[in-house]
Design a protein around this motif. Structure first.
Motif, short mmCIF file in Angstrom:
data_model
loop_
_atom_site.label_atom_id
_atom_site.label_comp_id
_atom_site.label_asym_id
_atom_site.label_seq_id
_atom_site.Cartn_x
_atom_site.Cartn_y
_atom_site.Cartn_z
N UNK A 1 0.84 -1.26 -0.06
CA UNK A 1 0.17 -0.30 -0.24
C UNK A 1 1.27 1.41 -0.39
N UNK A 2 2.26 1.32 1.00
CA UNK A 2 2.49 2.13 0.83
C UNK A 2 3.76 2.47 -0.96
N UNK A 3 4.08 1.69 -0.86
CA UNK A 3 4.58 2.37 -3.18
C UNK A 3 3.20 2.24 -3.39
N UNK A 4 2.48 1.75 -3.53
CA UNK A 4 1.53 2.13 -4.47
C UNK A 4 1.21 3.62 -4.39
N UNK A 5 0.56 4.45 -2.86
CA UNK A 5 0.85 5.51 -2.90
C UNK A 5 1.33 6.60 -3.29
N UNK A 6 3.26 6.35 -3.19
CA UNK A 6 3.86 6.76 -3.54
C UNK A 6 3.93 6.80 -5.64
N UNK A 7 3.41 5.60 -5.69
CA UNK A 7 3.36 5.95 -7.35
C UNK A 7 2.24 6.41 -7.86
N UNK A 8 1.13 6.88 -6.65
CA UNK A 8 -0.34 7.35 -7.69
C UNK A 8 -0.20 8.70 -7.22
N UNK A 9 0.97 9.10 -6.62
CA UNK A 9 1.18 10.18 -6.31
C UNK A 9 2.62 11.14 -7.62
N UNK A 10 3.22 10.53 -7.56
CA UNK A 10 3.49 10.62 -8.59
C UNK A 10 2.82 10.98 -10.14
N UNK A 11 1.60 9.86 -10.59
CA UNK A 11 1.88 10.17 -11.54
C UNK A 11 -0.11 10.93 -11.60
N UNK A 12 -0.62 11.30 -10.34
CA UNK A 12 -1.24 12.74 -10.11
C UNK A 12 -0.52 14.42 -10.12
N UNK A 13 0.87 14.13 -10.17
CA UNK A 13 1.83 15.41 -9.76
C UNK A 13 1.26 15.84 -11.88
N UNK A 14 1.57 15.04 -12.30
CA UNK A 14 1.43 14.68 -14.08
C UNK A 14 2.69 15.57 -14.28
N UNK A 15 3.61 14.29 -13.98
CA UNK A 15 5.31 14.21 -14.54
C UNK A 15 4.79 14.86 -16.59
N UNK A 16 6.14 14.98 -16.45
CA UNK A 16 6.46 14.95 -17.95
C UNK A 16 5.83 13.68 -18.95
N UNK A 17 5.68 13.83 -19.55
CA UNK A 17 4.86 12.40 -20.57
C UNK A 17 6.25 11.45 -21.31
N UNK B 1 7.84 10.77 -19.73
CA UNK B 1 8.04 9.01 -18.07
C UNK B 1 6.71 8.97 -17.94
N UNK B 2 7.31 7.52 -18.05
CA UNK B 2 5.33 6.48 -17.21
C UNK B 2 6.11 5.76 -16.30
N UNK B 3 5.37 5.66 -15.36
CA UNK B 3 5.90 4.44 -14.80
C UNK B 3 4.80 3.28 -14.07
N UNK B 4 4.82 2.15 -14.25
CA UNK B 4 4.14 0.85 -14.55
C UNK B 4 4.08 0.01 -12.85
N UNK B 5 3.16 -0.15 -12.74
CA UNK B 5 2.98 -1.45 -12.00
C UNK B 5 3.44 -3.10 -11.81
N UNK B 6 4.11 -3.01 -11.41
CA UNK B 6 4.77 -4.74 -11.84
C UNK B 6 4.18 -5.48 -10.79
N UNK B 7 3.55 -5.00 -9.40
CA UNK B 7 2.77 -6.13 -8.47
C UNK B 7 2.46 -6.74 -9.04
N UNK B 8 2.43 -8.48 -8.27
CA UNK B 8 1.90 -9.20 -9.27
C UNK B 8 0.46 -8.88 -8.53
N UNK B 9 -0.69 -9.56 -9.10
CA UNK B 9 -2.29 -9.16 -8.50
C UNK B 9 -2.34 -10.15 -6.86
N UNK B 10 -1.14 -11.45 -7.21
CA UNK B 10 -1.79 -12.04 -5.54
C UNK B 10 -1.12 -12.12 -4.56
N UNK B 11 -0.57 -10.46 -4.79
CA UNK B 11 -0.27 -10.30 -3.50
C UNK B 11 -0.66 -8.71 -3.33
N UNK B 12 -1.35 -8.70 -2.73
CA UNK B 12 -1.91 -7.25 -1.65
C UNK B 12 -1.69 -6.68 -0.41
#
Length: 461
Positions: free
Chosen positions: A316-332, A334-345
């Motif tokens: 949850x902590x790492x996902x929140x960091x990714x969401x914060x960067x995406x919401x910062x409207x960073x330059x196009x 740069x893309x951020x990909x979430x690669x965590x397995x769906x089975x690991x929540x």
């Protein structure tokens, strides 16, 4: 200390091995000597054989050729004493002139067990008399009057074994007594060395056989304590200097940022002037972040940063960091990909949430900063061997193998006083390493499978 009994056992073991080796060597030596001097045929046996081989012929008494040759080889003379007359009725050619030709019963008794004029003699019973063999004077040592108590001979093996055991015990007692003072002196020395390794002041008594070593340890302890005190003063001065400079810079920097922001939004400025004001704002913001990083790195290095460790979900902590960067409207670019397995929540760890977010933020920002042409950033959380692994990597320009080696193994200039000109990488990775260390974790820097840069933080669950 555990080493003291081990040391004592070692001393005793060496003593026992040395004693047994000495005993074995002595036994082997005496066996060899006994074998050397007793392997030849006994003189008594030769006398009996000579008596049996002695024959009377028409020409007189003669010995067999074999016995005669053997006697001649050993320079042995022989006489035959008649049983009735007790006169010498036969003799060999090499008989010394001083050997008597007439014997009494007393003379015969003496020569049977001893000597004739210094020649050791041995007798054999011939058919008509007593055959006497005389060996060279220095060939045998005969015990003329040997006599021992029966029980002494019967108990000899037992008494030898008892004496041997008593000797071993006595040697052990002598060894233990002579080394007891040494062992008593060794214990405080070993304790002092152990205290030195832990930074504890040491003051040993400078007496006994190890007094010189104790004095050297005391001197070493004094030097180490002085160096530790100087180092503490140095670290305190460094931390205070960083905190003071940071505080002094913040106020004028805030004024610069405020006025630059006002100029940037002033309607009457030309486009070129507005861009210059924008650059001042961005660089001022960068300077502010650098000051904050410097403060945080200093606090983490000197354990001045309070840790609020609680049970946290790393996913949850790492996902929140990714969401914060995406919401910062960073330059196009740069893309951020979430690669965590769906089975690991859920991946729970005992961590300081803010510091963990700061570490991941630094890694994402590091990929953005060092890839001016843009890149894809891949962020993931995984579990392995009861550890939580947070990984941030990209497909950007990456770094060389030599740089990877230095980033993994070379200390940062903030925490090392030597070779500072070769360690000018930024504070971002240093803070990441410090945060990981404060959580008993590790950081590994490597090449990414996507072709760029990869950093993994491994924290125990």
């Amino acid at each position: 200390m555990k080493s003291i009994p081990k040391l004592i056992r070692r001393f005793v073991g060496i003593m026992m091995i040395s004693t047994m080796l000495l005993v074995i060597l002595n036994i082997a030596f005496y066996i060899i000597m006994f074998w050397k001097y007793t392997t030849n045929t006994s003189a008594w046996d030769i006398a009996d054989k000579a008596a049996e081989s002695l024959r009377f012929t028409d020409s007189g008494y003669t010995l067999s050729d074999e016995i005669a040759a053997e006697l001649k080889e050993q320079n042995v003379w022989a006489i035959l004493i008649d049983d009735n007359t007790r006169q010498v009725i036969w003799q060999t050619e090499n008989l010394p002139n001083n050997i008597p030709k007439q014997y009494t019963l007393s003379d015969i008794s003496d020569l049977s067990r001893g000597y004739v004029d210094g020649y050791p003699t041995f007798t054999g019973e011939a058919k008509n008399g007593l055959l006497v063999l005389g060996y060279p004077r220095d060939s045998y040592w005969k015990l003329i009057r040997p006599s021992w108590d029966y029980h002494f001979i019967a108990d000899l093996p037992k008494n030898v074994l008892i004496a041997f055991c008593m000797n071993i015990i006595l040697m052990f007692l002598i060894y233990a007594i002579t080394n007891s003072r040494l062992l008593r002196s060794i214990k405080p020395i070993t304790n002092g060395i152990q205290d030195l390794s832990q930074g504890t002041p040491v003051q040993l008594s400078e007496k006994g056989i190890l007094s010189e070593l104790a004095a050297n340890i005391n001197q070493t302890s004094s030097i180490l304590q002085k160096q530790a005190e100087q180092l503490r003063k140095k670290e305190t001065a460094r931390a205070n200097w960083i905190a003071g400079v940071s505080h002094d810079i913040r106020t004028p920097l805030s004024m610069v940022m405020g006025y630059a922001g006002q100029l940037e939004n002033t309607p009457g400025l030309t486009e070129a002037e507005r861009k210059k004001a924008s650059v001042i704002v961005k660089q001022s913001e960068r300077m502010k972040n650098l000051i904050n990083d410097l403060n945080l790195a200093s606090k983490l290095e000197y354990n001045m940063q309070p840790l609020m460790r609680e049970k946290q979900n790393a996913v949850a902590i790492v996902r929140q960091v990714v969401v914060d960067f995406i919401n910062m409207d960073i330059d196009d670019m740069f893309s951020i990909e979430w690669e965590t397995a769906d089975t690991l929540s859920v991946c729970n760890i005992n961590a300081d949430k803010d510091l963990l977010k700061r570490a991941v933020t630094n890694l994402v920002q590091n990929s953005i900063t060092h890839n001016e042409q843009g890149c894809a950033i891949y962020v993931s959380v995984a579990e392995h061997d009861n550890n939580c692994i947070i990984c941030v990597e990209d497909d950007g320009v990456g770094v060389s193998d030599e740089q990877i080696e230095k980033l993994n193994n070379t200390p940062h200039y903030m925490v090392c006083d030597s070779n500072t000109f070769e360690q000018r990488h930024g504070l971002g990775l240093l803070i990441v390493k410090q945060i990981a260390n404060s959580h008993n974790g590790t950081v590994l820097i490597a090449h990414s499978e996507y072709g760029g840069f990869k950093v993994s933080i491994e924290i125990p669950k």
